[in-house]
Design an enzyme around this catalytic site. Structure first.
Site, PDB file in Angstrom:
ATOM      1  N   ASP A  77     -21.411   3.000  10.008  1.00 20.64           N
ATOM      2  CA  ASP A  77     -20.014   2.869  10.379  1.00 20.64           C
ATOM      3  C   ASP A  77     -19.174   2.811   9.105  1.00 20.64           C
ATOM      4  O   ASP A  77     -19.161   1.791   8.422  1.00 20.64           O
ATOM      5  CB  ASP A  77     -19.922   1.534  11.136  1.00 20.64           C
ATOM      6  CG  ASP A  77     -18.803   1.504  12.140  1.00 20.64           C
ATOM      7  OD1 ASP A  77     -17.967   2.404  12.140  1.00 20.64           O
ATOM      8  OD2 ASP A  77     -18.781   0.548  12.932  1.00 20.64           O
ATOM      9  N   ASP A 107     -11.745 -14.196  12.224  1.00 24.30           N
ATOM     10  CA  ASP A 107     -10.900 -13.634  11.160  1.00 24.30           C
ATOM     11  C   ASP A 107      -9.806 -14.601  10.755  1.00 24.30           C
ATOM     12  O   ASP A 107      -9.322 -14.561   9.621  1.00 24.30           O
ATOM     13  CB  ASP A 107     -10.124 -12.386  11.646  1.00 24.30           C
ATOM     14  CG  ASP A 107     -10.958 -11.357  12.340  1.00 24.30           C
ATOM     15  OD1 ASP A 107     -12.148 -11.242  12.005  1.00 24.30           O
ATOM     16  OD2 ASP A 107     -10.421 -10.656  13.234  1.00 24.30           O
ATOM     17  N   HIS A 142      -9.994 -11.191  15.746  1.00 24.92           N
ATOM     18  CA  HIS A 142     -11.091 -12.016  16.252  1.00 24.92           C
ATOM     19  C   HIS A 142     -10.782 -13.464  15.855  1.00 24.92           C
ATOM     20  O   HIS A 142     -10.188 -13.703  14.793  1.00 24.92           O
ATOM     21  CB  HIS A 142     -12.422 -11.738  15.572  1.00 24.92           C
ATOM     22  CG  HIS A 142     -12.944 -10.351  15.622  1.00 24.92           C
ATOM     23  ND1 HIS A 142     -12.538  -9.358  14.767  1.00 24.92           N
ATOM     24  CD2 HIS A 142     -13.903  -9.793  16.407  1.00 24.92           C
ATOM     25  CE1 HIS A 142     -13.222  -8.240  15.028  1.00 24.92           C
ATOM     26  NE2 HIS A 142     -14.045  -8.461  16.007  1.00 24.92           N
TER      27      HIS A 142
END
EC number: 5.3.1.5
Lengths: 433, 433, 433, 433
Positions: free
Chosen positions: A305, A102, A99
């Site tokens: 998650d 990041d 991304h």
């Protein structure tokens, strides 16, 4: 060279009997499976975010990792990139994914963030000239910053839509510049916290337009990669619009995009939506929208998650079996959207986690290929439906209720159930795993 | 008159202060709410199966109820019908719903079962001449008999498809004869136990054709009611194809049936799919496929279909709020797909369960209507999206990524998050419940 | 000899490479693992109820199996027994388990049922004289009949308590007569449907007394087997008192029975309670109450008891690892509380399901033994806690808050986190599975 | 006075009809319910952590709140305290609760952190001289800092045990200094991420000793408050030892602490463990360990701790009903362990959330009190068990299996099931909510 992974050697295949932790026991990139190199089947990617940007926090605790590149500024961002490419090299990873957020320092405004991204993308590009690691896909982080708290494309504020659109453009540009093979959209904030303040109709309309713009931009720029949506049912949102593969398919049909956009399916997201991973893959394949996978493992008993590295080969086998049945990856691949546990503090934990994950997938691929080559399972499946291959059965499908009803009475039809043979099939699978 | 409900009076409205268990405290059929009689808003239906055909079994225990009509044969089936219509009368229920298998004795073959259905339908017809209870919808039980164990329309055996088609025809005929206002399909076995023996592509194709035949038959016979699919994610199947509203929508789009078929949404099924009931209703409304509801309550902590009677008025209020926002029912209604607990052995338990359920819904309807009439919630919702009503925002939606990105930089757009006000909205709702 | 399993041969070990479905690929009874025959480690038992008494029903459908012994009366009960022992022989099963209600026809009253049980137990006894299959445990079905709908020992009606006590006595007598090695209690109705009608205090008191009577009867009769409670969190009850191992432990402590009663842990029940199977085993072992296991597999995504045959060897390995760590079974064993799917109609499905399950367990046992013999995992575990072996650490445990607080400041203690090495350990496990 | 809550008035009771958002519609502190002022029944507390320390982050996004006191240092900590006490005053909150880490700046070492805590406790003490808000309980944060990542009392490193013990001492000292009425322990890291690296036996032993030291310190210092454990099944840990009330009870029995320690039950934690809130309260009461509650609401469909403010009065009624049945709070109270949504950015959101929560609880208390005063529910419950009050039934409980079995046959006992009346009871409850 940084010294982050100081004593860790390049990981090589040593076979199942090795006791060397820093070796592959199953992943042998050049080994040919069903006519293709294992590396070309699996197309492993390392996820930049989990391995290099995540500080180890959870909802009840903060940072546990201490990384020399944590902090602000371009210099640290480049050290991070250095370490990342060193890890890609140690693992022999053919791909990575990232991304914008990041990789680049956040700027004071959009333009500065965009320029920072361009600078880091250039830096990636330089590194890629001497690396064999390529970009599987790029994506935009449209969920972490507080500006996205109420959605990106589906935000009640058009300015957030604008910001998101501009961000996606910059990330697609970055992806193209690095010759990425796909572009992914995960709508972590495209959903709602409470229906009480939400206009489902408007938000769907916004999302449909947003995705159409992405597709248009792809065509306009000549990007050859696939556009992929990543389904997830909830978390962070209470409800997320891209709930699962079936939901995404309905959305694509609604906006006429089913020929343009495919799905990137994550094991953990499938699980959270109440499906098995192989179900989601098989369904996407049957709908013609299978694209790529995010490989990880969700704890079935934790309702969030968990993004663990896969370690259960029989389970992963069923996923690769569906991928092979669907013809294997084209632009897609196996992205490890998986993170080490926050207690796994050591640099070598990062490496070992990937080694274990890659080995699990390799083992699964080989089992799946053996099972498909054997052919028994597919033969039994076909036999189960063989009655439908008869001309009268095909004709009936083109018929109507009244004619069928008349035939049922006239012919005294009295169907007899036949064993589904589930346990036999499960035993058969166990021959290969 | 049977003597099953011997001492139980006709239930009448006595207002919130009554201590009479056999009276409505909130449901006052003739009371006008938002310009319509409460009865015409709610359109309550009694479900024949739970109240008259279910013996009280569960996976670990058998029959608990002892009903004089349990057993085989037409005579008992007619006693069952007598009791059913007595209960409809006691409750003042404007509607009922039934499956073929609930009502008629099973025959030795299809033709005999069909004739038995016709006989019982005639018997219903006679009773309806002196009853004010009408048929909300009919449906076919394509899941209980062992012949359906591997699916009905999606069965690997074309003969089961044929049997199912003939059965649906007979049930649509029955529905039309009784002037039913809708016809419902619930595909309890349209799914799979194991993906290993399943061909998703074939089964979807079969299901698509089956539904198209149903729609054709509707048009051919001039049936004016709505065709409704009832989504459920799993149970009895491991995976059921009509998973939730979004999935059904995608299926309808795939086969071009989105203008022909709507959904019958059940609270318990919504819950099992990971959604709130109001979500499913609001979503269906926004997609133009909202039809009817199966009202019940699922224990959030039991992972199977508990089909309890609703008793939480604030929760049910949110469901009716979405129904009212969508314009209320047209052909649809509130079917109590709810069963008394297997320990609730007494005839009066059956009555009291419905009284409690009807009161809960009535209370919820009034709260929902008050909230909608008040208008604050809708005003706040609209205000939240007001930015999108500006011409530049609308124009942006028709624009493209590059233009938007340029504008973001040029105009220095920097979106500022605004409070979602969730707690304030929840307090507002609590003013009305 | 019946002809139910007509063409099915006795299952023999042929090794991993065999393609014979009717052979063991991993289970080799005489193979020695860690100094003990595999058969003596695993102590497999067949469950009479699932394999011979269950008709294939589920909450939405009735009987699918057609067995020649289905129906009433002693003659059919004996045919059922004949088939059962034939299956035990085909599988080479060293043990079986049964409830009274699985095996004997229901009588018109308690005494007749009891006599029926005695007759069938005698019949079992005769068969066991020529069979090598022994009784792992007996148990009473205190949940299927409607008289138990509100509980057995915890019923609000003392007569049900009495009936239950008498039934347990008869089942303990039967178990002793057949030299069973354990007696099991599963309280499927010991819990509640609604707290509104439940007196937790009274019910716990009743349950405590009931269990004490069972223990007293064991001692009075000189039964040498273990008394085992089988935990389950819910289903059929909304809440079941023997929720999980920790809950049962608290109950035993409360009534002073922790030295008298152990647990029979089922994989599916562990899962439904939110635990892994290996957690429940390890916890019971650490509390000194580990007894036996019910081996099966629950679908993690179906919220009810699916009772499937185990097929995931890596997962099952973790369970046997904890069993081996705890010293292995003494009176306990591996009872397949597992049922074939209701679509698995053929006699051979019954056999193949057990073959697959036994092979999965055998594979798991071997992996677990190898991992334990290797010793690395245990060494790493011990090293992690090594600090606690220091005398000062042991002394601190006997110290007090104030002294410790003083020491922390005086010595400037500043603990440094160390990696938990989870991924490394998971990789290590994968070397053995 | 800070200006954080600038325009927000003190909240006063205005009755159910008010449309003033900044007023109580149900909570009237001085209103007498069952002989006690409402304030004295409910004993509301504000949780310092959620309202003043939480930045609004979630696993996929960072800080959303912008609070003038966010940042390091004692000066900001005191502004935070100022705002907190202003909020207590606005709400008329009789109590608050805090962890050390919420309130004091982290020091460079233990001693500095401890001194910082003392300074802020003194500051609290000064403010409490002019405030009517008292301390319901204090607690230590033994989970956020990375040093606790592998546990506090159960850490493999004795130094972390030491640090934790010293921290608890300092927090108990703080609690006593502020005349807190309870001291709470929540073991968010007392559990494990993977069983593979965990020694359950050692960790239980450490936890038992730790708790014993806490109890000893209480006695030594003469602290009159209650020591409370707060159960939670998981999150942040994969498995947490204090799973639920039943598990904590077993732990207390094991270490002989059941007379010394009680439980603080949280709605959300109960839900995550598979129980209803009222179940956990009723169970604790029946075991003699009920202490206090953490009031909030968990989304039943999000598998993590959502910590929302309660808003469903009928549901909360069932909780207060059990509390009233148990005699009401003694040292315990209703602590709002609830946080506004991260999109609720405004200072007034904080206030309105508490107003709504307090009103929901007040409404629930009144309903519960009315239901208990009415007495019908308790009368029906007692009647259901009336058979057990007979001398023969009591005698049977002291009897043995053989005698009971003889009696069953001799007397031809044949128990007849009686309706559990669940729906009738639910209707009854609905008369009061």
């Amino acid at each position: 060279m940084t010294d982050f992974f100081r004593d860790i050697p390049k990981i090589r295949y040593e076979g199942p009997e090795t006791e060397n932790e820093f070796a592959f026991r199953h992943y042998n990139p050049d080994e040919v499976v069903m006519g293709k190199r294992m590396e070309d089947h699996l197309r492993f990617a390392v996820a930049y975010w989990h391995s290099f940007a995540w500080p180890g926090g959870d909802p009840f605790g903060g940072q546990t990792f201490e990384r020399p590149w944590f902090g602000d500024g371009m210099a640290l961002a480049k050290i991070k990139a250095d370490v990342a490419f060193e890890m890609f090299d140690i693992l022999g990873a053919p791909f990575f994914c990232f991304h914008d957020a990041d990789a680049r320092p956040e700027g004071a405004n959009f333009a500065e963030s965009r320029r920072n991204l361009e600078e880091i993308v250039d830096y990636f590009g330089e590194k890629m000239q001497t690396s064999r690691t390529r970009l599987l896909w790029g994506t935009a982080n449209l969920f972490s910053d507080r500006r996205f708290m109420s959605g990106a494309a589906t935000n009640p504020d058009p300015e957030v839509f604008a910001w998101s659109a501009a961000t996606v453009k910059s990330c697609m540009d970055a992806t193209m510049k690095l010759r990425g093979e796909n572009y992914v959209l995960w709508g972590g904030r495209e959903g709602y916290e409470t229906l009480l303040n939400t206009d489902l109709g408007r938000e769907a309309e916004q999302a449909g337009r947003f995705l159409s713009m992405v597709v248009d931009y792809k065509h306009k720029t000549g990007f050859k990669g696939a556009i992929l949506i990543e389904p997830k049912p909830q978390e962070p949102s209470k409800h997320q619009y891209d709930y699962d593969v079936a939901t995404v398919y309905g959305f694509l049909k609604r906006f006429g995009l089913e020929g343009e956009v495919k799905v990137n399916i994550e094991q953990g997201h499938a699980i959270l939506a109440g499906h098995s991973f192989e179900h989601e893959i098989a369904l996407a394949a049957s709908l013609g929208i299978f694209g790529s996978i995010d490989m990880n493992r969700n704890d079935y008993q934790s309702g969030w998650d968990t993004d663990q590295f896969p370690n259960n080969a029989p389970e992963v086998t069923l996923a690769y079996y569906e991928i092979l049945r669907a013809g294997g990856f084209t632009t897609g691949g196996t992205n490890f959207d998986a993170k080490i546990r926050r207690q796994s503090l050591e640099p070598e934990d990062l490496i070992l986690a990937h080694v274990g994950g890659m080995d699990t997938c390799a083992r699964a691929l080989k089992s799946a290929a053996a099972m498909l080559s054997d052919g028994t399972l597919e033969r039994l499946r076909a036999e189960r439906y063989a009655g439908w291959d008869a001309p009268e059965a095909r004709a009936m499908l083109k018929s109507d209720l009244a004619s069928i009803a008349a035939a049922v009475e006239r012919e005294g039809i009295d169907p007899q159930p036949r064993s589904g043979r589930q346990e036999r099939l499960e035993n058969l699978v166990n021959r290969f795993v």
